[in-house]
Design a protein around this motif. Structure first.
Motif, PDB file in Angstrom:
ATOM      1  N   GLY A 114       0.934  -1.086  -0.372  1.00 55.85           N
ATOM      2  CA  GLY A 114       0.061   0.035  -0.040  1.00 55.85           C
ATOM      3  C   GLY A 114       1.266   0.955  -0.123  1.00 55.85           C
ATOM      4  O   GLY A 114       0.599   1.914  -0.159  1.00 55.85           O
ATOM      5  N   LEU A 168      -6.655   0.451  -3.901  1.00 56.72           N
ATOM      6  CA  LEU A 168      -5.967   1.415  -4.691  1.00 56.72           C
ATOM      7  C   LEU A 168      -6.698   2.534  -6.248  1.00 56.72           C
ATOM      8  O   LEU A 168      -6.073   3.265  -6.471  1.00 56.72           O
ATOM      9  CB  LEU A 168      -4.305   0.471  -5.186  1.00 56.72           C
ATOM     10  N   LEU A 174      -5.184   0.255   2.265  1.00 56.85           N
ATOM     11  CA  LEU A 174      -4.633  -0.415   0.113  1.00 56.85           C
ATOM     12  C   LEU A 174      -4.635  -1.489   0.724  1.00 56.85           C
ATOM     13  O   LEU A 174      -3.608  -1.981   0.945  1.00 56.85           O
ATOM     14  CB  LEU A 174      -3.372   0.304  -0.164  1.00 56.85           C
TER      15      LEU A 174
END
Length: 310
Positions: A35, A272, A266
């Motif tokens: 992430g 995303l 994420l």
């Protein structure tokens, strides 16, 4: 100031280190470095600098685990040396930070304390240690810290921040008064999908300690769950919708839309995609209006010297 700020709570495993191993969100921890890199790459793609509030321990390459003199509660660092320690890749991140420091974007690298201590319940001695050690770790890596984010948004000990030389912090999101019988998460979801109100634009101001308070407007992952996923699959992601409304409102007037999130938010491509959609919208609106993209540090500069504000 018609502007947008993105602030990122960069904690990796430190955001969950006091949780018992069985209760840790292993999927979020395992994807937190992914992430982080995806956030950084997306910001590069759209030429958007951000404020990265980093847990100070992540600047280090190793430590003995003793943390001599740190006034932490018993067992606070046990995850580093216990029977089931958290993997080192979630406790140290010097390479990730080197990439941020070396980026052509003027990222604002601030701090999220040294070891993710919530300041509303910390002693003054602990708050001092967390500020001082985080700043020392950052300075050793060549980073001057101006910005501060309170872990889990629990504001406290602002006088300690001022004494440590911090210039600005992320304050709490202003919540409108309401007589609604529904819970706060449901109210947020309703505002995004039914009422179609933008998140609140905020006005940075100097507090009684001389610090610039840059309040949050919207957490991009603040409302999750089955209802959110159903809406995303049918009428579109409500978080993206809210963020776009906030960006448009900032572009249309004198206000600041302050968006925030964590790398550990994420975990999927859909997560995303949410962030990419928001960045793409910021970029397109910026190209057509006077909207500026700021960091918490640059906002503090404008508030301290209003004649230079955009």
């Amino acid at each position: 100031m018609g502007a947008v700020v993105i602030s990122i709570d960069a904690a990796l495993g430190w955001g969950f280190h006091v949780d018992p191993p069985a209760d840790r969100p292993t999927d979020r921890i395992a994807r937190s470095r992914w992430g982080w890199t995806q956030l950084a790459e997306t910001l590069e793609t759209y030429d958007i600098p951000a404020t990265w509030a980093v847990v100070g321990h992540l600047f280090e390459e190793e430590c003995a685990g003793a943390h001599v003199g740190h006034p932490s509660p018993p067992g606070w660092f046990a995850h580093e040396r216990g029977d089931d320690p958290m993997d080192e890749q979630y406790r140290y991140a010097p390479a990730l930070l080197d990439d941020l420091v070396g980026s052509e974007l003027d990222h604002d690298i601030g701090t999220l304390t040294y070891s993710h201590v919530e300041f509303d319940d910390a002693t003054e001695a602990l708050a001092h240690a967390e500020c001082d050690r985080a700043i020392e770790a950052a300075e050793t890596a060549g980073v001057d810290v101006d910005s501060f984010v309170f872990p889990r948004n629990q504001v406290g000990h602002r006088e300690v921040l001022a004494e440590a030389g911090v210039r600005c912090y992320r304050g709490t999101r202003p919540e409108p008064a309401t007589d609604s019988p529904y819970s706060a998460p449901l109210r947020k979801l309703a505002r995004a999908t039914v009422v179609r109100e933008p998140p609140p634009l905020v006005e940075p101001e100097v507090d009684e300690y001389g610090l610039v308070n840059v309040p949050a407007s919207l957490s991009l992952f603040g409302v999750e769950g089955p209802a959110q996923r159903l809406l995303a699959a049918t009428v579109g992601d409500p978080a993206v919708r809210q963020a776009k409304l906030g960006v448009d409102a900032a572009a249309s007037g004198e206000g600041l839309c302050h968006l925030c999130l964590c790398p550990s938010d994420l975990t999927t491509e859909a997560d995303l995609s949410r962030f990419r959609a928001v960045c793409a919208h910021i970029d397109s609106v910026r190209a057509e209006t006077d909207l500026t993209v700021e960091t918490m540090r640059s906002v503090a500069d404008h508030v301290a010297t209003p004649d230079t504000a955009a």
